[in-house]
Design a protein around this motif. Structure first.
Motif, mmCIF file in Angstrom:
data_model
loop_
_atom_site.group_PDB
_atom_site.id
_atom_site.type_symbol
_atom_site.label_atom_id
_atom_site.label_comp_id
_atom_site.label_asym_id
_atom_site.label_seq_id
_atom_site.Cartn_x
_atom_site.Cartn_y
_atom_site.Cartn_z
ATOM 1 N N SER A 162 0.846 -1.197 0.000
ATOM 2 C CA SER A 162 0.000 0.000 0.000
ATOM 3 C C SER A 162 0.877 1.242 0.000
ATOM 4 N N PHE A 163 0.224 2.393 -0.187
ATOM 5 C CA PHE A 163 0.938 3.658 -0.335
ATOM 6 C C PHE A 163 0.448 4.678 0.683
ATOM 7 N N GLY A 164 1.383 5.485 1.167
ATOM 8 C CA GLY A 164 1.012 6.631 1.963
ATOM 9 C C GLY A 164 0.765 7.840 1.077
ATOM 10 N N PRO A 165 0.326 8.951 1.658
ATOM 11 C CA PRO A 165 0.099 10.165 0.864
ATOM 12 C C PRO A 165 1.377 10.594 0.142
ATOM 13 N N GLY A 166 1.232 10.925 -1.134
ATOM 14 C CA GLY A 166 2.368 11.404 -1.901
ATOM 15 C C GLY A 166 3.218 10.327 -2.520
ATOM 16 N N ALA A 167 2.913 9.055 -2.252
ATOM 17 C CA ALA A 167 3.724 7.969 -2.809
ATOM 18 C C ALA A 167 3.033 7.235 -3.946
ATOM 19 N N VAL A 168 1.784 7.571 -4.204
ATOM 20 C CA VAL A 168 1.024 6.859 -5.238
ATOM 21 C C VAL A 168 1.621 7.084 -6.617
ATOM 22 N N ASP A 169 2.202 8.252 -6.841
ATOM 23 C CA ASP A 169 2.768 8.581 -8.153
ATOM 24 C C ASP A 169 4.227 8.128 -8.294
ATOM 25 N N SER A 170 4.644 7.155 -7.503
ATOM 26 C CA SER A 170 6.036 6.697 -7.523
ATOM 27 C C SER A 170 6.365 5.845 -8.738
ATOM 28 N N GLY A 171 5.344 5.412 -9.470
ATOM 29 C CA GLY A 171 5.578 4.488 -10.575
ATOM 30 C C GLY A 171 5.489 3.042 -10.158
ATOM 31 N N LEU A 172 5.328 2.787 -8.857
ATOM 32 C CA LEU A 172 5.172 1.429 -8.348
ATOM 33 C C LEU A 172 3.691 1.086 -8.254
ATOM 34 N N ALA A 173 3.425 -0.218 -8.224
ATOM 35 C CA ALA A 173 2.047 -0.689 -8.108
ATOM 36 C C ALA A 173 2.002 -1.806 -7.078
ATOM 37 N N PRO A 174 0.854 -2.002 -6.423
ATOM 38 C CA PRO A 174 0.737 -3.124 -5.494
ATOM 39 C C PRO A 174 1.135 -4.434 -6.172
ATOM 40 N N GLY A 175 1.923 -5.218 -5.485
ATOM 41 C CA GLY A 175 2.400 -6.486 -6.030
ATOM 42 C C GLY A 175 3.779 -6.412 -6.649
ATOM 43 N N ASP A 176 4.291 -5.203 -6.901
ATOM 44 C CA ASP A 176 5.644 -5.069 -7.441
ATOM 45 C C ASP A 176 6.666 -5.548 -6.422
ATOM 46 N N ARG A 177 7.637 -6.295 -6.891
ATOM 47 C CA ARG A 177 8.752 -6.696 -6.009
ATOM 48 C C ARG A 177 9.793 -5.598 -6.010
ATOM 49 N N VAL A 178 10.204 -5.179 -4.813
ATOM 50 C CA VAL A 178 11.145 -4.076 -4.681
ATOM 51 C C VAL A 178 12.288 -4.469 -3.757
ATOM 52 N N VAL A 179 13.412 -3.797 -3.958
ATOM 53 C CA VAL A 179 14.542 -3.847 -3.042
ATOM 54 C C VAL A 179 14.457 -2.602 -2.176
ATOM 55 N N ALA A 180 14.598 -2.776 -0.866
ATOM 56 C CA ALA A 180 14.480 -1.654 0.067
ATOM 57 C C ALA A 180 15.769 -1.490 0.851
ATOM 58 N N LEU A 181 16.259 -0.258 0.896
ATOM 59 C CA LEU A 181 17.348 0.110 1.799
ATOM 60 C C LEU A 181 16.735 0.732 3.043
ATOM 61 N N THR A 182 17.224 0.318 4.212
ATOM 62 C CA THR A 182 16.697 0.833 5.469
ATOM 63 C C THR A 182 17.849 1.250 6.370
ATOM 64 N N ARG A 183 17.667 2.318 7.091
ATOM 65 C CA ARG A 183 18.643 2.689 8.117
ATOM 66 C C ARG A 183 18.222 1.980 9.394
ATOM 67 N N PHE A 184 18.464 0.657 9.409
ATOM 68 C CA PHE A 184 17.987 -0.281 10.419
ATOM 69 C C PHE A 184 16.490 -0.534 10.211
ATOM 70 N N GLY A 185 16.018 -1.671 10.746
ATOM 71 C CA GLY A 185 14.600 -1.990 10.661
ATOM 72 C C GLY A 185 14.213 -3.079 9.686
ATOM 73 N N ALA A 186 15.188 -3.689 8.979
ATOM 74 C CA ALA A 186 14.831 -4.643 7.927
ATOM 75 C C ALA A 186 14.477 -6.032 8.453
ATOM 76 N N TYR A 187 14.818 -6.359 9.701
ATOM 77 C CA TYR A 187 14.486 -7.681 10.245
ATOM 78 C C TYR A 187 13.020 -7.671 10.668
ATOM 79 N N ALA A 188 12.135 -7.632 9.687
ATOM 80 C CA ALA A 188 10.705 -7.496 9.938
ATOM 81 C C ALA A 188 9.936 -8.140 8.793
ATOM 82 N N THR A 189 8.710 -8.555 9.077
ATOM 83 C CA THR A 189 7.881 -9.154 8.032
ATOM 84 C C THR A 189 7.112 -8.098 7.246
ATOM 85 N N ARG A 190 7.015 -6.888 7.783
ATOM 86 C CA ARG A 190 6.448 -5.744 7.080
ATOM 87 C C ARG A 190 7.163 -4.489 7.562
ATOM 88 N N LEU A 191 7.264 -3.503 6.693
ATOM 89 C CA LEU A 191 7.810 -2.214 7.106
ATOM 90 C C LEU A 191 7.390 -1.141 6.121
#
Length: 349
Positions: free
Chosen positions: A75-104
């Motif tokens: 899902s998307f927060g405000p202002g992120a809908v126009d990112s070019g991504l769509a629900p179901g897209d597989r993405v690589v995420a960089l995090t400043r800590f926090g990646a050991y999670a099932t959702r973020l």
């Protein structure tokens, strides 16, 4: 509405044994954020240093480790809908800590579509170590065709990515590993000549480097890539040719092999750490550069160009040496800490 997730959390840094799996709510994504359902998490030495309280960027108090993951857009927060991504897209995420999670929730600027055809595990092994290798070799060292490059810890995740980039550039690598089985892997799977792959031996390391340079018909290294900062630092640095550079991006030699830091050993290692003389560097026309990739978090506008450069020079999926279930995160960290793995260690959710 918010939902729940499972995370690995430490109440505070200081010991790997403080890692606990807990369930907690995850809020709706904020402005400019995307919620990602995590499929795989890439492990890095920084996770170990952070858990032990030895990483300068470690958050104060309770925190979730992890700098990278792969998942599916939910899902998307405000202002992120126009990112070019769509629900179901597989993405690589960089995090400043926090990646050991099932959702973020992740800022859209830290997301990139996973390379097509790659598995979630392969994509989770890509970003941090690939970008580290690219940044060291291309913007900093400016390695070119024919350059002779020494790669310390060449069978690790960064090392293997570095070897792939160097091959595309037409450079000539000399690889250093800590074990004979890793040496055989590089010879058999990376196409390196036997004379170009060395097992690190403290007493004979300098002589082995001389032999490798002779086999390359070179009088010195154009570049040294070092993530160890151990006894091999000085022999390598002293064999840089004029205009050569050493790029330092880690200090694995300071890693404790136990859950907690071994402070007496750390103090001894710190006192005996390699030192260089700036005046001698002027006379020898050599340079030393160092970086921590986490600085890119503050310069997210540079990530697209960095990813594009990495994709061009290392287009194949990275080597994953071990895949463990998400529930076995402590075991995965200890496996990484043991130093016997080749390539990346990944948690699969």
């Amino acid at each position: 509405m918010g939902t729940h997730r499972v995370v690995w959390r430490l109440d505070r840094a200081g010991s790997i044994d403080r890692l606990r799996q807990v369930e907690e709510p995850v809020p709706d994504p904020g402005t400019g954020e995307v919620r990602v359902r995590v499929e795989a998490v890439g492990l890095n030495f920084a996770d170990l240093f952070a858990a032990q309280g030895l990483y300068s960027a470690t958050p104060k108090g309770s925190f979730i480790p992890g700098l990278e993951c792969t998942g599916v857009v939910e899902s998307f927060g405000p202002g992120a809908v126009d990112s070019g991504l769509a629900p179901g897209d597989r993405v690589v995420a960089l995090t400043r800590f926090g990646a050991y999670a099932t959702r973020l929730n992740v800022g859209v600027e830290y997301l990139r579509r996973a390379p097509p055809g790659w598995s979630a595990v392969q994509a989770a092994a890509w970003a941090v170590q690939g970008l580290t290798a690219w940044y060291a070799i291309v913007p900093l060292a400016r390695v070119g065709a024919g350059d002779v490059v020494l790669v310390q810890s060449a069978a690790g995740g960064v090392g293997l990515q570095a070897l792939a980039i160097l091959a595309t550039l037409g450079a000539r690598p000399v690889a250093v590993v800590g074990r004979e089985e890793k040496r055989r892997f590089l010879i058999e799977h990376c196409g390196l000549a036997e004379s170009s792959v060395l097992v690190r031996e403290r007493r004979q390391f300098g002589a082995r480097l001389d032999d490798a340079l002779a086999a390359c018909d070179a009088k010195g290294f154009d570049c040294v890539l070092d993530a160890v900062l151990g006894p091999g630092f000085r022999p390598a640095f002293e064999r840089l040719r004029p205009e050569g550079c050493c790029v330092l991006y880690g200090a694995a030699d300071f890693m404790s092999r136990s859950a907690r830091p071994n402070y007496p050993r750390l103090a001894w290692s710190y006192l005996r750490r390699p030192r260089v003389d700036p005046l001698a560097m002027i006379a020898a026309n050599r340079s030393l550069m160092a970086f921590n990739l986490i600085w890119l978090w503050e310069r997210a506008e540079r990530l697209p160009a960095a990813y594009a450069g990495l994709e061009r020079l290392a287009p194949d999926p990275p080597h994953v040496g071990a895949v463990l279930p998400f529930d076995d995160a402590p075991s995965a960290l200890r496996l990484l800490q043991g130093g016997g793995t080749i390539g990346k260690v990944v948690l699969e959710v």
